[in-house]
Write a protein that holds these residues in place. Sequence first.
Motif, PDB file in Angstrom:
ATOM      1  N   ASP A   1      21.289   1.031   0.937  1.00  0.00           N
ATOM      2  CA  ASP A   1      20.937   1.560  -0.380  1.00  0.00           C
ATOM      3  C   ASP A   1      20.198   2.892  -0.318  1.00  0.00           C
ATOM      4  O   ASP A   1      20.077   3.583  -1.331  1.00  0.00           O
ATOM      5  CB  ASP A   1      20.074   0.550  -1.143  1.00  0.00           C
ATOM      6  N   PHE A   2      19.688   3.256   0.864  1.00  0.00           N
ATOM      7  CA  PHE A   2      18.875   4.463   0.955  1.00  0.00           C
ATOM      8  C   PHE A   2      19.396   5.476   1.973  1.00  0.00           C
ATOM      9  O   PHE A   2      18.878   6.579   2.043  1.00  0.00           O
ATOM     10  CB  PHE A   2      17.426   4.094   1.320  1.00  0.00           C
ATOM     11  N   ARG A   3      20.405   5.102   2.777  1.00  0.00           N
ATOM     12  CA  ARG A   3      20.865   5.991   3.834  1.00  0.00           C
ATOM     13  C   ARG A   3      22.378   6.179   3.798  1.00  0.00           C
ATOM     14  O   ARG A   3      23.121   5.288   3.388  1.00  0.00           O
ATOM     15  CB  ARG A   3      20.471   5.447   5.207  1.00  0.00           C
ATOM     16  N   PHE A   4      22.789   7.351   4.234  1.00  0.00           N
ATOM     17  CA  PHE A   4      24.208   7.621   4.416  1.00  0.00           C
ATOM     18  C   PHE A   4      24.387   8.504   5.635  1.00  0.00           C
ATOM     19  O   PHE A   4      23.424   9.120   6.133  1.00  0.00           O
ATOM     20  CB  PHE A   4      24.808   8.286   3.168  1.00  0.00           C
ATOM     21  N   ALA A   5      25.623   8.561   6.151  1.00  0.00           N
ATOM     22  CA  ALA A   5      25.941   9.390   7.313  1.00  0.00           C
ATOM     23  C   ALA A   5      27.007  10.395   6.925  1.00  0.00           C
ATOM     24  O   ALA A   5      27.886  10.113   6.101  1.00  0.00           O
ATOM     25  CB  ALA A   5      26.418   8.528   8.476  1.00  0.00           C
ATOM     26  N   SER A   6      26.941  11.573   7.531  1.00  0.00           N
ATOM     27  CA  SER A   6      27.935  12.619   7.315  1.00  0.00           C
ATOM     28  C   SER A   6      28.532  13.007   8.666  1.00  0.00           C
ATOM     29  O   SER A   6      27.858  12.956   9.697  1.00  0.00           O
ATOM     30  CB  SER A   6      27.304  13.842   6.644  1.00  0.00           C
ATOM     31  N   ALA A   7      29.809  13.408   8.661  1.00  0.00           N
ATOM     32  CA  ALA A   7      30.486  13.781   9.899  1.00  0.00           C
ATOM     33  C   ALA A   7      31.604  14.756   9.578  1.00  0.00           C
ATOM     34  O   ALA A   7      32.095  14.808   8.447  1.00  0.00           O
ATOM     35  CB  ALA A   7      31.037  12.545  10.612  1.00  0.00           C
TER      36      ALA A   7
ATOM     37  N   VAL B   1      22.474  11.319   9.952  1.00  0.00           N
ATOM     38  CA  VAL B   1      22.024  10.235   9.068  1.00  0.00           C
ATOM     39  C   VAL B   1      20.943  10.796   8.148  1.00  0.00           C
ATOM     40  O   VAL B   1      19.995  11.450   8.607  1.00  0.00           O
ATOM     41  CB  VAL B   1      21.485   9.039   9.873  1.00  0.00           C
ATOM     42  N   TRP B   2      21.074  10.530   6.819  1.00  0.00           N
ATOM     43  CA  TRP B   2      20.201  11.132   5.814  1.00  0.00           C
ATOM     44  C   TRP B   2      19.567  10.060   4.929  1.00  0.00           C
ATOM     45  O   TRP B   2      20.129   8.978   4.733  1.00  0.00           O
ATOM     46  CB  TRP B   2      20.990  12.081   4.914  1.00  0.00           C
ATOM     47  N   ASN B   3      18.427  10.424   4.340  1.00  0.00           N
ATOM     48  CA  ASN B   3      17.788   9.616   3.307  1.00  0.00           C
ATOM     49  C   ASN B   3      18.215  10.165   1.954  1.00  0.00           C
ATOM     50  O   ASN B   3      18.025  11.346   1.671  1.00  0.00           O
ATOM     51  CB  ASN B   3      16.261   9.673   3.453  1.00  0.00           C
ATOM     52  N   ILE B   4      18.782   9.318   1.094  1.00  0.00           N
ATOM     53  CA  ILE B   4      19.337   9.780  -0.180  1.00  0.00           C
ATOM     54  C   ILE B   4      18.238  10.209  -1.145  1.00  0.00           C
ATOM     55  O   ILE B   4      18.434  11.112  -1.973  1.00  0.00           O
ATOM     56  CB  ILE B   4      20.223   8.685  -0.833  1.00  0.00           C
ATOM     57  N   GLU B   5      17.056   9.616  -1.069  1.00  0.00           N
ATOM     58  CA  GLU B   5      16.007   9.914  -2.041  1.00  0.00           C
ATOM     59  C   GLU B   5      15.258  11.198  -1.712  1.00  0.00           C
ATOM     60  O   GLU B   5      14.916  11.969  -2.604  1.00  0.00           O
ATOM     61  CB  GLU B   5      15.036   8.740  -2.137  1.00  0.00           C
ATOM     62  N   THR B   6      15.016  11.441  -0.426  1.00  0.00           N
ATOM     63  CA  THR B   6      14.234  12.616  -0.048  1.00  0.00           C
ATOM     64  C   THR B   6      15.090  13.756   0.493  1.00  0.00           C
ATOM     65  O   THR B   6      14.626  14.896   0.565  1.00  0.00           O
ATOM     66  CB  THR B   6      13.199  12.236   1.015  1.00  0.00           C
ATOM     67  N   GLY B   7      16.326  13.448   0.936  1.00  0.00           N
ATOM     68  CA  GLY B   7      17.155  14.453   1.572  1.00  0.00           C
ATOM     69  C   GLY B   7      16.772  14.710   3.017  1.00  0.00           C
ATOM     70  O   GLY B   7      17.290  15.637   3.652  1.00  0.00           O
ATOM     71  N   GLU B   8      15.892  13.877   3.566  1.00  0.00           N
ATOM     72  CA  GLU B   8      15.439  14.045   4.944  1.00  0.00           C
ATOM     73  C   GLU B   8      16.538  13.660   5.925  1.00  0.00           C
ATOM     74  O   GLU B   8      17.240  12.665   5.744  1.00  0.00           O
ATOM     75  CB  GLU B   8      14.205  13.178   5.191  1.00  0.00           C
TER      76      GLU B   8
ATOM     77  N   ASP C   1      38.566  14.083  20.560  1.00  0.00           N
ATOM     78  CA  ASP C   1      38.381  14.086  22.012  1.00  0.00           C
ATOM     79  C   ASP C   1      38.883  12.789  22.642  1.00  0.00           C
ATOM     80  O   ASP C   1      38.641  12.526  23.825  1.00  0.00           O
ATOM     81  CB  ASP C   1      36.929  14.334  22.387  1.00  0.00           C
ATOM     82  N   ARG C   2      39.588  11.972  21.828  1.00  0.00           N
ATOM     83  CA  ARG C   2      40.206  10.719  22.273  1.00  0.00           C
ATOM     84  C   ARG C   2      39.163   9.716  22.760  1.00  0.00           C
ATOM     85  O   ARG C   2      39.323   9.073  23.806  1.00  0.00           O
ATOM     86  CB  ARG C   2      41.253  10.975  23.356  1.00  0.00           C
ATOM     87  N   SER C   3      38.117   9.586  21.973  1.00  0.00           N
ATOM     88  CA  SER C   3      37.079   8.613  22.288  1.00  0.00           C
ATOM     89  C   SER C   3      36.646   7.886  21.025  1.00  0.00           C
ATOM     90  O   SER C   3      36.811   8.381  19.908  1.00  0.00           O
ATOM     91  CB  SER C   3      35.874   9.287  22.947  1.00  0.00           C
ATOM     92  N   LEU C   4      36.085   6.695  21.223  1.00  0.00           N
ATOM     93  CA  LEU C   4      35.495   5.883  20.167  1.00  0.00           C
ATOM     94  C   LEU C   4      34.054   5.594  20.545  1.00  0.00           C
ATOM     95  O   LEU C   4      33.754   5.354  21.717  1.00  0.00           O
ATOM     96  CB  LEU C   4      36.261   4.564  20.003  1.00  0.00           C
ATOM     97  N   SER C   5      33.161   5.607  19.551  1.00  0.00           N
ATOM     98  CA  SER C   5      31.749   5.385  19.846  1.00  0.00           C
ATOM     99  C   SER C   5      31.128   4.435  18.837  1.00  0.00           C
ATOM    100  O   SER C   5      31.481   4.442  17.657  1.00  0.00           O
ATOM    101  CB  SER C   5      30.968   6.707  19.850  1.00  0.00           C
ATOM    102  N   LEU C   6      30.193   3.624  19.326  1.00  0.00           N
ATOM    103  CA  LEU C   6      29.394   2.730  18.497  1.00  0.00           C
ATOM    104  C   LEU C   6      27.960   3.244  18.517  1.00  0.00           C
ATOM    105  O   LEU C   6      27.380   3.455  19.588  1.00  0.00           O
ATOM    106  CB  LEU C   6      29.461   1.299  19.033  1.00  0.00           C
ATOM    107  N   TRP C   7      27.375   3.452  17.317  1.00  0.00           N
ATOM    108  CA  TRP C   7      26.061   4.073  17.195  1.00  0.00           C
ATOM    109  C   TRP C   7      25.074   3.134  16.488  1.00  0.00           C
ATOM    110  O   TRP C   7      25.452   2.374  15.598  1.00  0.00           O
ATOM    111  CB  TRP C   7      26.150   5.361  16.391  1.00  0.00           C
ATOM    112  N   ASP C   8      23.829   3.252  16.889  1.00  0.00           N
ATOM    113  CA  ASP C   8      22.724   2.609  16.185  1.00  0.00           C
ATOM    114  C   ASP C   8      22.112   3.653  15.251  1.00  0.00           C
ATOM    115  O   ASP C   8      21.451   4.584  15.722  1.00  0.00           O
ATOM    116  CB  ASP C   8      21.680   2.109  17.181  1.00  0.00           C
ATOM    117  N   PRO C   9      22.304   3.545  13.928  1.00  0.00           N
ATOM    118  CA  PRO C   9      21.774   4.568  13.013  1.00  0.00           C
ATOM    119  C   PRO C   9      20.260   4.559  12.901  1.00  0.00           C
ATOM    120  O   PRO C   9      19.666   5.530  12.413  1.00  0.00           O
ATOM    121  CB  PRO C   9      22.427   4.206  11.674  1.00  0.00           C
TER     122      PRO C   9
END
Length: 447
Positions: free
Chosen positions: A53-59, A67-74, A107-115
């Motif tokens: 509810d408070f975070r989104f990711a851009s790519a 990874v950003w905070n929607i309320e503060t833009g941080e 680059d022909r790779s897949l990655s799993l991330w901890d946001p």
Amino acid sequence: MLRWILGGREAQSSVEKSPVLCIGEEQPKNCFTELQVLKGHFDIVRFLVLIDDFRFASAGDDGLVLVWNIETGERLQELRGHSQQITAIITFTCSNGFTSLITASSDRSLSLWDPDTGNRVQTISDLQSSVKCLLVLERLSVWVSGGEELCVWDKDFQLLCHRQKYSDTGITALIELPENLIAAAVDKEIVIYRLVVSPDSSMSVTDVRHCSEHHDQIRALININDGIFASGSHAGELILWDSTNFQNLAYEHILWEESHPSGQTETRLAAPKPSEMSIQHLTTNGRLILAAVGSGLYVYDVVTKAVVAYRKAAHDSDVLHIMLMSDNELLSCSEDGSVRMWEIQDLPLAAEPASAGFFGMLTFGRSSKQSGPQSKKVLEIPNLRTLELTGDLIGHSGAVQMFLSFKEKGLVTCSTDHLLILWKDGERQSRLRSQVLFQKLEENGGL
């Protein structure tokens, strides 16, 4: 003038007139009166994905995931690891409620991330080809990648099963269907796969059906509900499918009639020529389907299988992303650099003749087997309503790729200008600032 200064749309000469509807500065139904520009990317930003509810990711094309905070833009995290552009991104929520990010790259790779930490948990490199789309099947705790082949992976990034490619185009879109089925867009076909779970918990994938009703490449694939899904093609074909037996439930061929140049009045006696327009994006709320068709918008009712409303020239350039906010409100963004707000309204009776000329004309093909679709004027389509422009958000200087809504918290857009913009409700932000001010006054015992 502001739009031309920002570079979102070139000024037109006094002779050349655009058919696109314009709106003035007075926009009482547009609540997005405040904006915040977010910088961090250094190339085209193509993807936005909701984390919570408070975070989104851009790519995008710089290979970064932010990874950003929607309320503060941080900017909360910066995920680095890919050496080329991101081609797909999706969230994966485990049974314990923890949400991860899965990314695919050229680059022909897949990655799993901890946001939360920004760490790359898992990675798979040296794939045979790049991945074009991703799909998470939460019920089975697996995820699927599509490209030149279909691969099924578990949460630990172990390959469970795969199928070889069917064409050079590869798989461009994936959706989940009931009973462990997957629909994949492969060039002009929709291929139905079934995931089979064996008693020893191993998994295999088999072909069930090839649906070949489209006459051009499929550009969009979405679920309507548990019983119906829809697809849209480069040739403007919209098809509704039964999710159980994969039968064609409805077929619409969207054709805009080409307008003649103003100087060629002598050619107007000839029949107008229909022009096929590509369907770039589809979205739905379960009752209505909204299609981005060329630079226009098209609303279709799934229950009545009828056109509700449309606008031939909603933007100056192709519409890239759309969203139904409600049964009457929708959003669209375009290559022209704008984000527009629309409202579905009833056509005023006194203005019907003028409305027909404003909308232009559409051609609808009811069956793929018809030799030539019948042409219908707007007024001949019963219960047709109009799309009225209620807001125009101008801030980007390049094509707006997509947007993400956080409801009352605001709207975020991404663009080829490398920027993200948070659009916020000015009145809500004013109230929040006032609340913070009064709280500080109480803490300090007044002024």
